[in-house]
Design a protein around this motif. Structure first.
Motif, PDB file in Angstrom:
ATOM      1  N   THR A  89       0.868  -1.742  -0.128  1.00 58.25           N
ATOM      2  CA  THR A  89      -0.257  -0.094  -0.098  1.00 58.25           C
ATOM      3  C   THR A  89       1.065   1.066   0.018  1.00 58.25           C
ATOM      4  O   THR A  89       1.968   1.135   0.174  1.00 58.25           O
ATOM      5  CB  THR A  89      -0.808  -0.166   1.298  1.00 58.25           C
ATOM      6  OG1 THR A  89       0.085  -0.162   2.189  1.00 58.25           O
ATOM      7  CG2 THR A  89      -1.908  -1.460   1.402  1.00 58.25           C
ATOM      8  N   PRO A  90       0.438   2.266  -0.531  1.00 56.39           N
ATOM      9  CA  PRO A  90       1.094   3.443  -0.763  1.00 56.39           C
ATOM     10  C   PRO A  90       2.387   4.025   1.328  1.00 56.39           C
ATOM     11  O   PRO A  90       3.000   4.379   0.827  1.00 56.39           O
ATOM     12  CB  PRO A  90      -0.397   4.600  -0.636  1.00 56.39           C
ATOM     13  CG  PRO A  90      -0.950   3.649  -1.805  1.00 56.39           C
ATOM     14  CD  PRO A  90      -0.607   2.691  -1.355  1.00 56.39           C
TER      15      PRO A  90
ATOM     16  N   LEU B 109     -12.546   6.079   5.152  1.00 54.57           N
ATOM     17  CA  LEU B 109     -11.629   4.814   4.300  1.00 54.57           C
ATOM     18  C   LEU B 109     -11.674   4.067   3.814  1.00 54.57           C
ATOM     19  O   LEU B 109     -11.300   3.293   3.206  1.00 54.57           O
ATOM     20  CB  LEU B 109     -11.971   4.838   6.531  1.00 54.57           C
ATOM     21  CG  LEU B 109     -10.737   5.459   7.122  1.00 54.57           C
ATOM     22  CD1 LEU B 109     -11.777   4.699   8.434  1.00 54.57           C
ATOM     23  CD2 LEU B 109      -9.774   5.031   7.051  1.00 54.57           C
ATOM     24  N   VAL B 110     -13.576   4.238   3.178  1.00 53.45           N
ATOM     25  CA  VAL B 110     -13.886   2.968   2.580  1.00 53.45           C
ATOM     26  C   VAL B 110     -13.445   3.486   1.812  1.00 53.45           C
ATOM     27  O   VAL B 110     -12.654   2.071   1.058  1.00 53.45           O
ATOM     28  CB  VAL B 110     -15.437   3.644   2.320  1.00 53.45           C
ATOM     29  CG1 VAL B 110     -16.199   2.436   1.791  1.00 53.45           C
ATOM     30  CG2 VAL B 110     -16.468   2.568   4.065  1.00 53.45           C
ATOM     31  N   VAL B 111     -12.958   3.800   0.468  1.00 54.89           N
ATOM     32  CA  VAL B 111     -12.812   5.016  -0.503  1.00 54.89           C
ATOM     33  C   VAL B 111     -11.353   4.175  -0.121  1.00 54.89           C
ATOM     34  O   VAL B 111     -11.098   3.135  -1.655  1.00 54.89           O
ATOM     35  CB  VAL B 111     -12.370   6.201  -1.052  1.00 54.89           C
ATOM     36  CG1 VAL B 111     -12.150   6.959  -2.123  1.00 54.89           C
ATOM     37  CG2 VAL B 111     -14.193   6.417  -1.204  1.00 54.89           C
ATOM     38  N   TYR B 112     -10.406   4.489   0.627  1.00 55.37           N
ATOM     39  CA  TYR B 112      -9.045   3.648   0.808  1.00 55.37           C
ATOM     40  C   TYR B 112      -9.047   2.210   0.505  1.00 55.37           C
ATOM     41  O   TYR B 112      -8.084   1.945   0.282  1.00 55.37           O
ATOM     42  CB  TYR B 112      -8.432   4.487   2.026  1.00 55.37           C
ATOM     43  CG  TYR B 112      -7.319   4.188   2.146  1.00 55.37           C
ATOM     44  CD1 TYR B 112      -5.991   4.702   0.873  1.00 55.37           C
ATOM     45  CD2 TYR B 112      -6.401   3.707   3.200  1.00 55.37           C
ATOM     46  CE1 TYR B 112      -4.498   4.781   1.080  1.00 55.37           C
ATOM     47  CE2 TYR B 112      -4.804   3.788   2.877  1.00 55.37           C
ATOM     48  CZ  TYR B 112      -3.855   3.800   2.354  1.00 55.37           C
ATOM     49  OH  TYR B 112      -3.363   3.506   2.499  1.00 55.37           O
ATOM     50  N   GLY B 113      -9.713   1.992   1.462  1.00 56.56           N
ATOM     51  CA  GLY B 113     -10.153   0.733   1.369  1.00 56.56           C
ATOM     52  C   GLY B 113     -10.028  -0.095   0.467  1.00 56.56           C
ATOM     53  O   GLY B 113      -9.828  -0.918  -0.097  1.00 56.56           O
ATOM     54  N   ILE B 115     -10.036   1.359  -2.612  1.00 58.84           N
ATOM     55  CA  ILE B 115      -8.541   1.350  -3.554  1.00 58.84           C
ATOM     56  C   ILE B 115      -7.093  -0.045  -3.249  1.00 58.84           C
ATOM     57  O   ILE B 115      -6.891  -0.359  -4.381  1.00 58.84           O
ATOM     58  CB  ILE B 115      -7.560   2.570  -3.295  1.00 58.84           C
ATOM     59  CG1 ILE B 115      -8.586   3.555  -3.988  1.00 58.84           C
ATOM     60  CG2 ILE B 115      -6.337   2.859  -4.064  1.00 58.84           C
ATOM     61  CD1 ILE B 115      -8.894   5.124  -3.724  1.00 58.84           C
ATOM     62  N   LEU B 116      -7.260  -0.192  -2.012  1.00 58.75           N
ATOM     63  CA  LEU B 116      -6.483  -1.489  -0.948  1.00 58.75           C
ATOM     64  C   LEU B 116      -6.744  -2.363  -2.067  1.00 58.75           C
ATOM     65  O   LEU B 116      -5.991  -3.450  -2.524  1.00 58.75           O
ATOM     66  CB  LEU B 116      -6.371  -0.981   0.262  1.00 58.75           C
ATOM     67  CG  LEU B 116      -5.904   0.243   0.469  1.00 58.75           C
ATOM     68  CD1 LEU B 116      -5.982  -0.135   1.979  1.00 58.75           C
ATOM     69  CD2 LEU B 116      -3.859   0.117  -0.238  1.00 58.75           C
ATOM     70  N   SER B 117      -8.259  -2.437  -1.661  1.00 54.83           N
ATOM     71  CA  SER B 117      -8.213  -3.690  -1.931  1.00 54.83           C
ATOM     72  C   SER B 117      -8.044  -5.024  -1.655  1.00 54.83           C
ATOM     73  O   SER B 117      -6.898  -5.272  -1.011  1.00 54.83           O
ATOM     74  CB  SER B 117      -8.596  -4.690  -3.530  1.00 54.83           C
ATOM     75  OG  SER B 117      -7.382  -5.181  -3.777  1.00 54.83           O
ATOM     76  N   GLY B 118      -8.722  -6.449  -1.097  1.00 46.37           N
ATOM     77  CA  GLY B 118      -8.074  -7.723  -1.005  1.00 46.37           C
ATOM     78  C   GLY B 118      -8.006  -7.408   1.250  1.00 46.37           C
ATOM     79  O   GLY B 118      -8.765  -6.782   1.046  1.00 46.37           O
ATOM     80  N   PHE B 119      -7.400  -8.441   1.244  1.00 47.19           N
ATOM     81  CA  PHE B 119      -7.881  -8.427   2.470  1.00 47.19           C
ATOM     82  C   PHE B 119      -7.563  -7.779   3.967  1.00 47.19           C
ATOM     83  O   PHE B 119      -8.577  -7.032   4.191  1.00 47.19           O
ATOM     84  CB  PHE B 119      -6.627  -9.629   4.000  1.00 47.19           C
ATOM     85  CG  PHE B 119      -7.194  -9.873   4.882  1.00 47.19           C
ATOM     86  CD1 PHE B 119      -7.756 -10.999   4.986  1.00 47.19           C
ATOM     87  CD2 PHE B 119      -6.844  -9.862   5.935  1.00 47.19           C
ATOM     88  CE1 PHE B 119      -8.471 -12.187   5.800  1.00 47.19           C
ATOM     89  CE2 PHE B 119      -7.123  -9.974   7.089  1.00 47.19           C
ATOM     90  CZ  PHE B 119      -7.715 -11.367   7.014  1.00 47.19           C
ATOM     91  N   VAL B 124      -9.781  -2.232   6.164  1.00 44.00           N
ATOM     92  CA  VAL B 124      -9.520  -0.525   6.909  1.00 44.00           C
ATOM     93  C   VAL B 124     -11.170   0.391   6.053  1.00 44.00           C
ATOM     94  O   VAL B 124     -11.863   0.914   7.118  1.00 44.00           O
ATOM     95  CB  VAL B 124      -8.660   0.025   5.533  1.00 44.00           C
ATOM     96  CG1 VAL B 124      -8.531   1.578   5.115  1.00 44.00           C
ATOM     97  CG2 VAL B 124      -6.968  -0.203   5.497  1.00 44.00           C
ATOM     98  N   ALA B 125     -11.240  -0.538   5.098  1.00 45.00           N
ATOM     99  CA  ALA B 125     -13.123   0.107   4.551  1.00 45.00           C
ATOM    100  C   ALA B 125     -14.133  -0.382   6.002  1.00 45.00           C
ATOM    101  O   ALA B 125     -15.143   0.119   6.425  1.00 45.00           O
ATOM    102  CB  ALA B 125     -13.369  -0.728   3.236  1.00 45.00           C
ATOM    103  N   GLY B 126     -13.847  -1.731   6.324  1.00 41.94           N
ATOM    104  CA  GLY B 126     -14.466  -2.402   7.645  1.00 41.94           C
ATOM    105  C   GLY B 126     -14.666  -1.430   8.871  1.00 41.94           C
ATOM    106  O   GLY B 126     -15.524  -1.230   9.380  1.00 41.94           O
ATOM    107  N   LEU B 127     -13.579  -1.189   9.126  1.00 47.86           N
ATOM    108  CA  LEU B 127     -12.862  -0.121   9.784  1.00 47.86           C
ATOM    109  C   LEU B 127     -14.701   1.583   9.445  1.00 47.86           C
ATOM    110  O   LEU B 127     -14.705   1.825  10.611  1.00 47.86           O
ATOM    111  CB  LEU B 127     -11.823  -0.084  10.544  1.00 47.86           C
ATOM    112  CG  LEU B 127     -11.109   0.963  11.610  1.00 47.86           C
ATOM    113  CD1 LEU B 127     -11.438   0.018  12.653  1.00 47.86           C
ATOM    114  CD2 LEU B 127      -9.826   0.949  11.371  1.00 47.86           C
ATOM    115  N   GLY B 128     -14.193   1.686   8.780  1.00 45.76           N
ATOM    116  CA  GLY B 128     -14.708   2.962   8.237  1.00 45.76           C
ATOM    117  C   GLY B 128     -16.392   2.848   8.540  1.00 45.76           C
ATOM    118  O   GLY B 128     -16.619   3.725   8.933  1.00 45.76           O
ATOM    119  N   VAL B 129     -16.770   1.331   7.996  1.00 45.30           N
ATOM    120  CA  VAL B 129     -18.484   1.421   8.417  1.00 45.30           C
ATOM    121  C   VAL B 129     -18.562   0.858   9.615  1.00 45.30           C
ATOM    122  O   VAL B 129     -19.398   1.389   9.933  1.00 45.30           O
ATOM    123  CB  VAL B 129     -18.658  -0.024   7.379  1.00 45.30           C
ATOM    124  CG1 VAL B 129     -20.074  -0.487   8.129  1.00 45.30           C
ATOM    125  CG2 VAL B 129     -18.985   0.060   6.150  1.00 45.30           C
TER     126      VAL B 129
END
Lengths: 147, 201, 218
Positions: A89-90, B109-113, B115-119, B124-129
C-alpha cells in the motif's frame, strides 16, 4: 463392577470434556517421549530469509510483471502460479523505504507467495475455511436473533 | 539428532500438556471457554514450526477455525446461561452524532479500503463502516450487509473454480478473489461491530 | 498408487489438493451423498405423546424456523462429509473434519431447551479442542515428510510418518466425532425433527471410517 463404574462416568456428558483433555495431554506427553523427530529438509514452498530486506521476515517475494518460481506439490495443476506478486500500500511503500521495521507486521504487504498458496494452489483449504466461519456465524446470529 | 525442530516441538508440546491439564481440571464453563483459546495456541505453534511459507498459509485457516468456533460457542453459552442483559447506552456526543465529520472520515476509509482491495482493504473499509455505525447509532438493517457477505462468498467460490478449471483466465480470478474478500471482510467487520451492541429497540 | 482402499478410479485435481476416488472412498462418498439427499427431501414429523391409559394425546410444537435452520446445518454437514471422504490432502481433511464438527454443534444447538443447549456447549468445547491434535498431526506430517498429499505419502516405500502424527489425527477425529454421545444423552433422538439428528451419527461414522483409511494409507 468396574465396567458399570466406567459407563456411569462416561454417561455424564459433563465428564467427557475432562476425559478428552486428559487423553490429549497424555498423547502430548507420549509425543514428547517420542522426540526427536526428523525434519525433512526438502519442503514445499521453502522460505528464504534475507536479513537486509526491509520486508524481512514477511517478504512474500516476486517483482511485478515477472513470474516467481513456486515449488508446489503438483505444478502441472496450477499452470498460472507465480504471476501474483506481493504489493505494498502507499503507506507501507513509504515505510519500507524509510525504516527497517515494516517486516514485523504480517498484514503490511499482502500478495505474493501467500496469495498464491491461499487462492491458487491450496485454494480448497481457503474455501473450506470461510465456510467454517460462515457456519459459525450462522449459528451465532440464529441464536442471537431468537433471543 | 536433536535439531531445532525437535527442540521447538518439545517446547510447544510442553505448553500443550499444561493447557490440556488445565482444561481437564477446570469445572466452570466460562473458564473452559477461555482455556480453549489458550489450548489453540500450541496447535498454531506446531504448525509454525514447519517454518516454510506453507506454514503461514496453514496458520490462517487454523486461526480462523478457532475464532469461528469460539464465536459460535460464546453465543451458545449466552443462550444456555440465559444472559440477556444488553450493554448500557452509549455516550451522547453531539459532534459525533450530528456533525458531518464521521461521515467524511468513514467515507475516506471506505474509499481508501476499496483502492487497497483484498484483505487489508477489507479491514480498512470495514473499520470505516464500523465507525459510521458506532457514531450514528445503529438501525436494524443488516439484511443488506448479510446479502453482501453471501454474494462475496459466492464470488470467491466462482473465482476458485476459475483458478482450478480455467487457469488461462487467472487474472479475472485474482480480481474476483480480491473483490470477494474485500466485500466479505467489510461485511464481517461491520456485522461484528454492530450485532453485539444494542438492538431490538 | 496402491492403498488399502484400492486403486483410484478417478482423480479430481484442485491445485495441490487432489481428491481421489478409490472404491473405498467412493462408497463413503455415495453414502454421504445419499444421506444428504434424504435430508434435503425428508419432512420432519410432528411428535405426538399419548397419555397412557387414555385416548388423550398432545403434540409438541416445533417452530418452522428452527427446523429450517437445522435442515440447513444438516445439508452443510452432508456436504462437509462429501469433502472429508474423498479429499487427498491431510490438512484439507482436518479442515473438512472441523467443518463436520461445527455443523454438528449447529444441529444440536438449535433446539430450544436448556438441557440440549448445555450438551451443545459441552460438545462444542470438545470439538474445538479436537482441532488442536488434528492440526498438530497434519503439521507434523508436513514437517517430517515435506508433503501433505496422501498420494505422495502412500507412494513412498518407507513410511516416514511418525506414529505420534497418526495418533494425533485419530484423537482429533474422535473429538470431532463425539456428537452422537451428546445427542443421545440430551435425548435428541426423541426430540422433534429427528431426521436431522441422524446426520450427526452418520457424519461421525463417515469421518471415523475415513480416518482409518488415511492412517493406514500414510
Amino acid at each position: 463392577m468396574i465396567i458399570s463404574r466406567i459407563s456411569a462416568f462416561i454417561s455424564d456428558f459433563e465428564n467427557l470434556m475432562p476425559l478428552f483433555a486428559g487423553a490429549c495431554a497424555l498423547l502430548f506427553i507420549i509425543g514428547i517421549l517420542m522426540l526427536p523427530l526428523p525434519y525433512e529438509e526438502k519442503q514445499l514452498y521453502p522460505k528464504q530469509i534475507n536479513r537486509s530486506s526491509t520486508l524481512d521476515p514477511y517478504d512474500r517475494g516476486g517483482s511485478p510483471f515477472t513470474r516467481a518460481t513456486i515449488i508446489s506439490q503438483y505444478p502441472q495443476n496450477s499452470p498460472t502460479a507465480g504471476y501474483v506478486t506481493t504489493y505494498l500500500t502507499p503507506l507501507s511503500w513509504f515505510l519500507a523505504n524509510t525504516t527497517q521495521h515494516l517486516g514485523t507486521t504480517i498484514v503490511a504487504h499482502p500478495g505474493g507467495i501467500l496469495d498464491e498458496i491461499l487462492y491458487n494452489t491450496r485454494g480448497l483449504d481457503t474455501v473450506v475455511e470461510p465456510t467454517i466461519l460462515f457456519i459459525a456465524f450462522a449459528i451465532g446470529s440464529y441464536l442471537f436473533r431468537r433471543g | 539428532m536433536w535439531e531445532e525442530y525437535s527442540i521447538g516441538l518439545l517446547g510447544v508440546l510442553l505448553c500443550g500438556v499444561i493447557a490440556f491439564v488445565a482444561l481437564a481440571i477446570e469445572k466452570d464453563d466460562l473458564h473452559r471457554l477461555l482455556l480453549i483459546d489458550l489450548v489453540e495456541i500450541p496447535s498454531l505453534g506446531i504448525v509454525a514450526l514447519l517454518a516454510t511459507d506453507l506454514a503461514e498459509a496453514l496458520i490462517l485457516p487454523g486461526l480462523v477455525v478457532g475464532i469461528a468456533e469460539l464465536l459460535a460457542l460464546s453465543q451458545i453459552y449466552l443462550v444456555k446461561e440465559g444472559l440477556k442483559e444488553q450493554p448500557e447506552g452509549r455516550l451522547h456526543i453531539e459532534v459525533i452524532e450530528y456533525a458531518d465529520a464521521p461521515l467524511i472520515l468513514s467515507l475516506f476509509l471506505v474509499v481508501y479500503g476499496i483502492i487497497l482491495s483484498g484483505f487489508t482493504g477489507g479491514g480498512v473499509a470495514g473499520l470505516g463502516v464500523v465507525f459510521y455505525f458506532m457514531s450514528r447509532g445503529y438501525k436494524e438493517d443488516l439484511s443488506l450487509l448479510e446479502a453482501a457477505a453471501g454474494i462475496s462468498w459466492a464470488i470467491w467460490i466462482v473465482s476458485f473454480f476459475v483458478f482450478m478449471f480455467l487457469p488461462q483466465y487467472w487474472l479475472l480470478a485474482v480480481f474476483g478473489a480480491g473483490g470477494g474478500i474485500l466485500l466479505k471482510v467489510i461485511a464481517k467487520m461491520s456485522l461484528v461491530g454492530t450485532m453485539w451492541g444494542r438492538s431490538h429497540e | 498408487m496402491s492403498s488399502v482402499g484400492g486403486t483410484p478410479l478417478f482423480l479430481l485435481e484442485f491445485g495441490d489438493i487432489v481428491m481421489y476416488f478409490t472404491p473405498y472412498t467412493t462408497s463413503l462418498f455415495i453414502l454421504a451423498l445419499v444421506f444428504t439427499c434424504i435430508v434435503i427431501l425428508s419432512r420432519p414429523e410432528n411428535q405426538l405423546d399419548i397419555i397412557f391409559g387414555s385416548d388423550g394425546y398432545y403434540t409438541k410444537e416445533t417452530e418452522v424456523e428452527e427446523l429450517r435452520f437445522r435442515r440447513f446445518m444438516s445439508i452443510a454437514c452432508g456436504l462437509a462429509c462429501l469433502g472429508a471422504t474423498v479429499t487427498g490432502d491431510v490438512f484439507d481433511f482436518t479442515l473438512f473434519v472441523s467443518l463436520v464438527g461445527i455443523t454438528n454443534v449447529g444441529i444440536v444447538a438449535a433446539v430450544r431447551s436448556r438441557h440440549v443447549q448445555n450438551a451443545a456447549f459441552q460438545y462444542g468445547i470438545v470439538a474445538l479442542a479436537g482441532t488442536v491434535p488434528l492440526f498438530g498431526g497434519a503439521a507434523i506430517v508436513a514437517a517430517t515428510n515435506g508433503t501433505l498429499s496422501m498420494i505422495e505419502l502412500s507412494a513412498r516405500t518407507m513410511s516416514g510418518v511418525p506414529l505420534i502424527a497418526k495418533a494425533l489425527l485419530t484423537l482429533g477425529v474422535m473429538g470431532e466425532g463425539m456428537a452422537p454421545f451428546y445427542a443421545a444423552k440430551a435425548e435428541m433422538f426423541r426430540a422433534p425433527g429427528a431426521p436431522y439428528v441422524i446426520m450427526c451419527s452418520l457424519s461421525s461414522l463417515l469421518i471415523f471410517l475415513r480416518v482409518v483409511e488415511v492412517i493406514i494409507t500414510m
